[in-house]
Enzyme design. Structure first.
Site, mmCIF file in Angstrom:
data_model
loop_
_atom_site.group_PDB
_atom_site.id
_atom_site.type_symbol
_atom_site.label_atom_id
_atom_site.label_comp_id
_atom_site.label_asym_id
_atom_site.label_seq_id
_atom_site.Cartn_x
_atom_site.Cartn_y
_atom_site.Cartn_z
ATOM 1 N N ASP A 194 16.443 6.024 27.921
ATOM 2 C CA ASP A 194 16.884 6.278 26.551
ATOM 3 C C ASP A 194 18.409 6.239 26.503
ATOM 4 O OD1 ASP A 194 15.633 7.599 23.825
ATOM 5 O OD2 ASP A 194 17.691 8.254 24.201
ATOM 6 N N GLU A 237 15.790 3.394 20.547
ATOM 7 C CA GLU A 237 16.689 3.095 21.660
ATOM 8 C C GLU A 237 16.048 3.441 23.007
ATOM 9 O OE1 GLU A 237 17.932 7.225 20.108
ATOM 10 O OE2 GLU A 237 17.039 5.373 19.348
#
Length: 325
Positions: A194, A237
């Site tokens: 992430d 993301e």
């Protein structure tokens, strides 16, 4: 005079196969006068070599030849999947009806009897060439359809921005790998990644710059992976890597390579230069991790520890709380 077979008759290549030179000369002269390109062979081996070199549009094939007869030649040509559809007209004497039947069963498409009726011969040639044209058009459409289906398949499993596997397909791949692991006993590692503080990028520079960051991060992860590894965009993301035949330690080594590469990379969007970091959680099959969902949960919990333990780090699932019984 009979007209040509069509506007492309001058480029139509006909292979005449006969061990009797007079028969070859007669067919060559007749067909050449109609605008066809005629090539000849005097036995089965020559015929097969000619077909392999430049496949003709049609073959006139004598049944009775020494060595390899016409039936065997037809059979070998029709069984060769590398060749396009080539109509084969058997040429036979009236007394060879059984040979005709066997030849047709071997894959030949039509036959004509000796002595030749040239009007019939030319009509059969034109008919077979029309069939070849239709078959070639059908083959082309089938190839185009197959290509379109492959493109649609790729679109259905690919994230449009990063060109990695999408969320749904990642779950399918993980299930397949988990099933394979159950059969072989080999481990699997999952790495959840992430980007840290990615929201600030969109808020500060806009979504187009954010898209650049996502795309380049995807490339970094892909370049860090092996050929057998499967990399996807899990959402937003967040990225995921499925590493077959991998335990937690080499999985963590992979994650560390990604973490370091992201940290060292300069993201550029025009004049804008950005530095990013990434947090990673790594899990592999162990006690209590007995399903794809449990494996994902273990990696996600490790990622949570990495995010809340300072970011820009790799955390292994074995370093967190033990998996639930």
């Amino acid at each position: 005079m009979t007209t040509l077979a069509g506007p492309d008759a001058g480029s139509t290549r006909i292979l005449v196969v006969d061990d009797v030179p007079d028969n070859v000369d007669i067919l060559d002269a007749r067909l050449s006068s109609r605008g066809y390109q005629v090539v000849t062979a005097t036995n089965g081996e020559e015929a097969l070599a000619s077909v392999a070199d430049i496949p003709p549009h049609l073959i006139l094939l004598d049944v009775m030849m020494p060595g390899m007869d016409g039936r065997e030649v037809a059979k070998r040509i029709k069984e060769d999947d590398a060749l396009p559809f080539i109509p084969i007209i058997l040429v036979t004497a009236l007394s060879e009806a059984d040979d005709v039947v066997q030849g047709l069963e071997s894959g030949a498409d039509d036959y004509i009897s000796k002595p030749y009726n040239f009007r019939e011969l030319e009509a059969r040639v034109r008919a077979m060439l029309r069939i070849k044209t239709l078959q070639d058009e059908l083959d082309q459409k089938n190839r185009e359809l197959e290509l379109a289906n492959r493109r649609l398949k790729k679109l259905s499993i690919t994230d449009g921005l990063t060109e990695l596997f999408n969320h749904r397909h990642v779950h399918e791949l993980l299930q397949d790998e988990f099933d394979r692991s159950a059969r072989t006993g080999e481990s699997i590692a999952v790495v959840m990644m992430d980007l840290d503080r990615f929201k600030n990028i969109n808020d500060t520079y806009g979504h187009p710059t954010g898209d650049v960051v996502l795309y380049e991060t995807a490339q970094i992860i892909q370049e860090s992976a092996r050929e057998i590894d499967m990399v996807g965009r899990y959402g937003g993301e967040e990225f995921i890597a499925i590493l077959p035949e991998t335990d937690e330690e080499p999985g963590a080594n992979f994650a560390e390579r990604v973490r370091k590469a992201v940290e060292e990379h300069v993201y550029r969007d025009g004049a804008t230069e950005i530095r990013m970091t990434v947090s990673c959680g790594v899990a592999s099959i162990r006690e209590g991790v007995d399903s794809p969902e449990a494996l994902l949960k273990a990696a996600d919990e490790a990622l949570y520890q990495a995010k809340h333990g300072g970011r820009n780090k790799v955390v292994r699932a074995s370093q967190t709380a033990p998996a639930a019984e």
